[in-house]
Design a protein around this motif. Structure first.
Motif, short mmCIF file in Angstrom:
data_model
loop_
_atom_site.label_atom_id
_atom_site.label_comp_id
_atom_site.label_asym_id
_atom_site.label_seq_id
_atom_site.Cartn_x
_atom_site.Cartn_y
_atom_site.Cartn_z
N PHE A 131 0.87 -1.16 0.00
CA PHE A 131 0.00 0.00 0.00
C PHE A 131 0.92 1.22 0.00
CE2 PHE A 131 -2.73 3.23 1.83
CZ PHE A 131 -3.86 3.06 1.08
N PRO A 132 0.65 2.19 -0.90
CA PRO A 132 1.65 3.24 -1.14
C PRO A 132 2.12 3.99 0.10
CG PRO A 132 -0.04 3.31 -2.82
CD PRO A 132 -0.49 2.28 -1.82
N THR A 133 1.25 4.17 1.09
CA THR A 133 1.69 4.94 2.25
C THR A 133 2.89 4.29 2.92
OG1 THR A 133 0.64 6.47 3.83
CG2 THR A 133 0.42 4.10 4.30
N ASP A 134 2.95 2.97 2.85
CA ASP A 134 4.09 2.26 3.44
C ASP A 134 5.38 2.62 2.73
OD1 ASP A 134 1.59 0.82 4.07
OD2 ASP A 134 2.89 -0.65 5.03
N VAL A 135 5.31 2.68 1.41
CA VAL A 135 6.51 3.03 0.64
C VAL A 135 6.87 4.49 0.88
CG1 VAL A 135 7.58 3.06 -1.65
CG2 VAL A 135 5.84 1.33 -1.11
N HIS A 136 5.84 5.36 0.86
CA HIS A 136 6.11 6.79 1.06
C HIS A 136 6.80 7.05 2.40
CE1 HIS A 136 3.61 7.23 -2.36
NE2 HIS A 136 2.45 7.36 -1.76
N VAL A 137 6.20 6.53 3.44
CA VAL A 137 6.71 6.87 4.78
C VAL A 137 8.10 6.27 4.99
CG1 VAL A 137 5.74 4.97 6.16
CG2 VAL A 137 5.90 7.25 7.15
N THR A 138 8.32 5.10 4.43
CA THR A 138 9.63 4.46 4.58
C THR A 138 10.68 5.22 3.76
OG1 THR A 138 8.45 2.39 4.86
CG2 THR A 138 10.81 2.23 4.46
#
Lengths: 415, 415
Positions: A131-138
């Protein structure tokens, strides 16, 4: 032939419902008439207990107790109390889970703290298809800490980790939000540990429906969502897990008074609280926590293993229904029980319109880019009879080409 | 003499209430009988509209619309919509305020982003006597960015800034949470700008009761609390303000899907949304936002200047009552209108017990370390008659030495 198939499937649905009657919590939930709700993996349904808990929090606690409710209704300790209830559902000990911020903020705290525990290592692994938020925040944490984000599918993570000495953290979702694939938390975590790395798990699509097994799998950190299968309400507080062996070294990147050892001493020096309390930040969202706490009572007296068996039965039966009814869309979600979460994703070139046409027929699922009809099976309030009804309506939508109607083509703002 | 004084003050209270009748919103709020609530600066009272908004969000929107409510009830755009309503109250233009995370997380975002906008400067100023979470979160940001946190009272900030070239950010509260002192936002901001620095303002104790004047004062960033004078409910979402000229350069340290330009494209690349939306992080806390949005309707048709005048009249009258009734506790809060927020803090060696004894008499205030009786005056639901009643009860508690009773000495968990 179809009528025969439907009758046969209806008999089978009743048999399966009888077999799984001990995990039927339909009466605990409030669902509109005429709806088969297959979107509990996006926003879980309202339960009677969540409704009553919210009303009580607003009208009696806030309205009558006012500020005294921090003590009298134990608002202050609610993040840990509700965290402990979630800990039971995800196979973690008491004192390791706390609720409060959004999933993204929770992930920020966990990934930031974890990456700083391996300062000599420069790589963080995550799934490009998360889910994109995981990639963004990481990615954001990596930029801030001068680390390299490496996008590696969970299916390739073990090979990437083997023999490596550069990975600080492997951060993955246990269940893929789009395909519904269940990844092996224990195996990937073991590979991370063998390589001297830590693991962080996003349980958004597994908490409440999968035997998550945080302790059994050796997970170091985890976060999860309160508003999907846990049915805590829209934008419900998320939870964060820190394994007992990391609590003493956990440094919250967002230092707030709620994570302080003595918050009411009002000291300007920050001394982190003992235990999981140090993962708290600001004043907890009391109304959201109240709804979540109410919602979690739906699990009272249930074994997560039994819930998982019901979930697998529902999803397997749905695929069986599709076959029996002659619906031949490609099924994206693994057929293997050991690799399937609690959803079934189908591929269709007009997936958006198919979902809209299904909603018009009372079957609420959702669309995911680029061509996925995503159907979630919240086991506590869905029956095998519901599942058959949904499959029949999907067949009708497809056979009647209802999805070609103009009104189903226009994208809503939030899809 | 005391009876005469009381009668005279009662007449005066009625006159003042008549004078300020246009800002009386008592009927919009639900307060228990027999209570004078002087803690609206810690947890604002429940309003009828907040109660109904929360009930509607839970029972109709969540319960019946389910996932469709993201569109049908405009949940997705609620953070900006409610932000715009708050913007009006704090003197900011539309499109500069968004609600969502806790105050501490909001401050983390603002301070982190602000400090990175002056990369050549290594000092951040904040008030050692700020509410501790402000100091904690700012200290944490400084550690992460390799900056120096310098604790300088707002009263000394202008002198510290004058002629300096090392300060990146001056981060202050507009009203001191303990003393109730109102600091001069425009003057400190101008001094920061003259020194090439930016300003960030914590409006927790000013939003809704002071003419904050963010645009007029040139403020760069601000945050504020939803649950104090705005009466948004326990742990209500906080708000963050970014001045229009900084929006394009605002880098959210917590990159989440809600701050993305195209969240539903589900792209792993992060492209920040235009405008204040980039200050969003995760899925918004819908139930908390619903309560806050309902609560804000209490300001409909009101001018903040009139609310401020009512507030000043209430606090000045309270001090007048203390004098008239012979209560001679030291008043910590400035007598000068231009330097007073919406509270009156008194000093007493047994302040904790005095507050408990007052609560037992129905006057709810709170205690702040080390010796402060803190009384907040939420102007919308307090009258001058309430204020007199509180002063009379305080006199009785002190004259009767009620605070010496053993039951008032034991500290509650949350004070």
């Amino acid at each position: 032939m179809t009528d025969d198939s439907t009758a046969r499937l209806a008999t089978r649905a009743r048999e399966l419902d009888a077999e799984h009657v001990s995990t039927d919590r339909r009466n605990a939930f409030v669902l509109p008439d005429g709806v088969v709700y297959l979107d509990g993996n996006s926003l879980g349904a309202l339960s009677v207990a969540a409704r009553e808990a919210t009303r009580d929090a607003v009208e009696r606690q806030w309205g009558e107790q006012l500020i005294r409710a921090w003590n009298d209704s134990e608002w202050w300790t609610a993040p840990e109390r509700v965290g402990n209830r979630i800990a039971e559902l995800v196979g973690a000990p008491a004192g390791t889970v706390v609720v409060g911020d959004s999933t993204t903020v929770s992930l920020y705290k966990a990934v930031h703290a974890a990456a700083r525990m391996r300062p000599e290592r420069r790589v963080v692994l995550t799934d490009p298809d998360s889910f994109p938020t995981d990639v963004h925040v990481t990615r954001g944490v990596c930029e801030q800490l001068g680390l390299t984000l490496e996008l590696v599918s969970p299916g390739d993570a073990v090979a990437r980790l083997e023999g490596s000495d550069d990975v600080a953290l492997a951060s993955y979702s246990q269940v893929d939000y789009r395909t519904g694939e269940l990844w092996d938390l224990a195996t990937i975590t073991a590979a991370a540990h063998d390589a001297g790395a830590l693991s962080c798990w996003d349980l958004c699509h597994s908490a409440g429906v999968v035997e998550v097994g945080l302790t059994a799998g050796g997970a170091d950190f985890a976060v999860g969502c309160g508003y999907k299968y846990l049915s805590g309400g829209p934008g419900a507080p998320a939870f964060v897990f820190v394994a007992p062996e990391h609590l003493a070294d956990f440094t919250n990147p967002i230092l707030g008074w709620n994570g302080h050892a003595t918050p009411f001493a009002m000291s300007p020096d920050h001394v982190a609280a003992d235990g999981i309390t140090r993962a708290r930040v600001g004043t907890p969202p009391v109304l959201g926590i109240a709804a979540l706490e109410g919602a979690l009572t739906a699990y009272d007296g249930l074994d997560v293993g039994d819930v998982r068996r019901r979930s697998l039965s529902l999803t397997a039966f749905f695929v069986e229904c599709l076959g029996g009814l002659g619906v031949d869309l490609p099924v994206v979600t693994p057929a293997d029980d050991a690799r399937r979460g609690s959803q079934v994703s189908l591929r269709h070139p007009d997936a958006y319109a198919v979902v809209q046409a299904l909603i018009a027929r009372g079957v609420i699922g959702d669309f995911r880019e680029p061509d996925i009809v995503r159907l979630g099976f919240a086991p506590l309030y869905l029956s095998h009879e519901d599942v058959l009804a949904a499959a029949v309506l999907l067949r009708d939508v497809l056979d009647g080409r209802e999805f070609e109607r103009a009104e189903f083509a226009t994208r809503a703002a939030v899809t």
